[in-house]
Design a protein around this motif. Structure first.
Motif, PDB file in Angstrom:
ATOM      1  N   HIS A   5     -35.964 -32.726  10.412  1.00 17.13           N
ATOM      2  CA  HIS A   5     -35.869 -34.137  10.036  1.00 17.13           C
ATOM      3  C   HIS A   5     -34.516 -34.438   9.399  1.00 17.13           C
ATOM      4  CE1 HIS A   5     -40.542 -34.626   9.837  1.00 17.13           C
ATOM      5  NE2 HIS A   5     -40.066 -34.609  11.077  1.00 17.13           N
ATOM      6  N   GLU A   8     -31.984 -34.729  12.094  1.00 20.12           N
ATOM      7  CA  GLU A   8     -32.159 -35.985  12.824  1.00 20.12           C
ATOM      8  C   GLU A   8     -31.581 -37.148  12.030  1.00 20.12           C
ATOM      9  OE1 GLU A   8     -35.694 -38.632  14.986  1.00 20.12           O
ATOM     10  OE2 GLU A   8     -36.209 -36.927  13.699  1.00 20.12           O
ATOM     11  N   ILE A  51     -38.094 -45.867  16.804  1.00 22.53           N
ATOM     12  CA  ILE A  51     -38.995 -46.268  15.715  1.00 22.53           C
ATOM     13  C   ILE A  51     -40.437 -46.254  16.190  1.00 22.53           C
ATOM     14  CG2 ILE A  51     -39.678 -48.242  14.278  1.00 22.53           C
ATOM     15  CD1 ILE A  51     -36.696 -48.960  14.112  1.00 22.53           C
ATOM     16  N   LYS A  54     -41.803 -42.769  16.301  1.00 24.55           N
ATOM     17  CA  LYS A  54     -42.110 -42.268  14.953  1.00 24.55           C
ATOM     18  C   LYS A  54     -43.452 -42.812  14.458  1.00 24.55           C
ATOM     19  CE  LYS A  54     -38.475 -39.766  13.858  1.00 24.55           C
ATOM     20  NZ  LYS A  54     -38.593 -38.331  13.508  1.00 24.55           N
ATOM     21  N   ASN A  57     -46.470 -41.280  16.297  1.00 24.30           N
ATOM     22  CA  ASN A  57     -46.715 -39.892  15.865  1.00 24.30           C
ATOM     23  C   ASN A  57     -47.054 -39.782  14.382  1.00 24.30           C
ATOM     24  OD1 ASN A  57     -46.251 -38.813  18.445  1.00 24.30           O
ATOM     25  ND2 ASN A  57     -44.038 -38.718  18.100  1.00 24.30           N
ATOM     26  N   GLN A  59     -45.105 -40.276  11.834  1.00 24.44           N
ATOM     27  CA  GLN A  59     -44.015 -39.651  11.075  1.00 24.44           C
ATOM     28  C   GLN A  59     -43.361 -40.687  10.158  1.00 24.44           C
ATOM     29  OE1 GLN A  59     -41.544 -38.000  14.176  1.00 24.44           O
ATOM     30  NE2 GLN A  59     -42.826 -36.183  14.428  1.00 24.44           N
ATOM     31  N   ASN A  61     -41.442 -41.096   7.223  1.00 27.11           N
ATOM     32  CA  ASN A  61     -40.606 -40.371   6.271  1.00 27.11           C
ATOM     33  C   ASN A  61     -39.243 -41.044   6.165  1.00 27.11           C
ATOM     34  OD1 ASN A  61     -39.254 -39.555   8.657  1.00 27.11           O
ATOM     35  ND2 ASN A  61     -40.583 -37.745   8.830  1.00 27.11           N
ATOM     36  N   LEU A  64     -37.389 -42.382   9.283  1.00 24.75           N
ATOM     37  CA  LEU A  64     -37.774 -43.702   9.777  1.00 24.75           C
ATOM     38  C   LEU A  64     -36.993 -44.796   9.062  1.00 24.75           C
ATOM     39  CD1 LEU A  64     -39.649 -45.219  11.704  1.00 24.75           C
ATOM     40  CD2 LEU A  64     -41.370 -45.278   9.879  1.00 24.75           C
ATOM     41  N   TYR A  67     -33.658 -45.083  10.680  1.00 26.93           N
ATOM     42  CA  TYR A  67     -33.787 -45.831  11.938  1.00 26.93           C
ATOM     43  C   TYR A  67     -33.747 -47.336  11.683  1.00 26.93           C
ATOM     44  CZ  TYR A  67     -34.901 -42.203  15.421  1.00 26.93           C
ATOM     45  OH  TYR A  67     -34.828 -41.165  16.322  1.00 26.93           O
TER      46      TYR A  67
END
Length: 318
Positions: A5, A8, A51, A54, A57, A59, A61, A64, A67
């Motif tokens: 993460h 990313e 987005i 994310k 799924n 996710q 965090n 995001l 993003y």
């Protein structure tokens, strides 16, 4: 902390860093010219897709959040673009231009893929201050009318480029002309488009033609041994045998002197819009890449073919 993460998020920060700079430049430019709305929309679509992935799924965090931050900054470009379009419409017809060349005002089929019109380029007023370490176009004939400054802006050149062409320039006077008009600029690159006014010399004494060309290159390198040099072929629309042979000599000189050889016949088939999109993308991503001389020549001479020579040869309407 999830290392994947973190990587990313670092990727998103790197990609998104150039967007605030792009927003500020577009806002200060006060024009939508050179801005690609489809490209911006494509980037926005990509962020929305990321987005959505994310959220699906689960996710939720800090990645995001990055993003959403990037998406917000990119969307600011849309608002600046809309504002600049309105300014462009407001400024249409606001300036009076003086004709400097007798050309046809209208054309049924537009041959250009450039943001600015032919009239805007030809009738411009140049108030720029010339700097050293620039790229120089030293040519003859219609080269004199190529608006290198505005094409540089349209294609996002990250270097200075000046047009030092002269309509009647020949190889016999090229060295003197270079010393008088170009040497003081200490150019880092020179594009030579010579030979159009030397066909008689080449036909009677090709050796002197070659020696004059080589002497000019030697003179340029004596000023800057690392100077990049490009030799542009002579336009040969009627397949003249003398010009064809002259171009073969120019190509051989380019190869012998480790210079770039630019074949005008290839440029006639070149698509400037493709390079412009690539230039827009590179600038948007914050890349600062000095274009190879071949690419610069493609841009300049593609414009010349489609917007200067084609209009000069159009029959006048009585």
């Amino acid at each position: 902390m999830n290392f994947a993460h973190l990587l990313e998020a670092a990727m998103l920060v790197c990609f998104g860093f150039s967007w605030p700079l792009n927003v500020m430049k577009a806002y200060k430019a006060r024009t939508a010219k050179g801005t690609s709305l489809p490209f911006i929309i494509l980037i926005i679509t990509g962020y929305i897709a990321g987005i959505s992935a994310k959220i699906i799924n689960g996710q939720f965090n800090y990645v995001l959040v990055v993003y959403f931050l990037n998406l917000a900054i990119v969307m600011m470009n849309i608002f600046v673009y809309i504002r600049n379009v309105a300014l462009d419409k407001k400024n249409v017809g606001s300036s009076n231009k003086i004709k400097t060349i007798d050309i046809k005002e209208e054309k049924e089929e537009n041959m250009t893929n450039f943001s600015n019109s032919f009239d805007e380029y030809i009738n411009r007023v140049d108030t720029s201050v010339e700097n050293t370490n620039a790229v120089i176009l030293m040519g003859t004939g219609t080269d004199n009318y190529i608006p290198v400054d505005l094409l540089a802006k349209d294609f996002g050149f990250n270097f200075d480029i000046y047009n030092k062409s002269a309509v009647s320039l020949s190889l016999s006077s090229a060295n003197e002309y270079f010393n008088k008009n170009i040497a003081t600029l200490q150019p880092e690159a020179v594009m030579l488009h010579l030979g159009e006014n030397d066909t008689k010399l080449f036909k009677t004494d090709s050796k002197t033609f070659d020696n004059n060309y080589l002497a000019l290159i030697e003179n340029i390198k004596s000023l800057n041994k690392n100077c990049r040099i490009a030799l542009v072929s002579v336009d040969n629309p009627y397949s003249d045998k003398t010009i064809k042979e002259m171009n073969a000599h120019i190509k051989a000189i380019a190869e012998a002197e480790n210079a770039v050889y630019v074949n005008l016949e290839n440029i006639m088939l070149w698509n400037p819009e493709a390079t412009k999109v690539a230039s827009d993308f590179a600038y948007t991503m914050g890349l600062s890449i000095r274009k190879p001389l071949l690419n610069v020549a493609e841009i300049l001479y593609s414009y010349s073919f489609h917007n200067i020579k084609s209009r000069m040869t159009e029959p006048k309407v009585s």
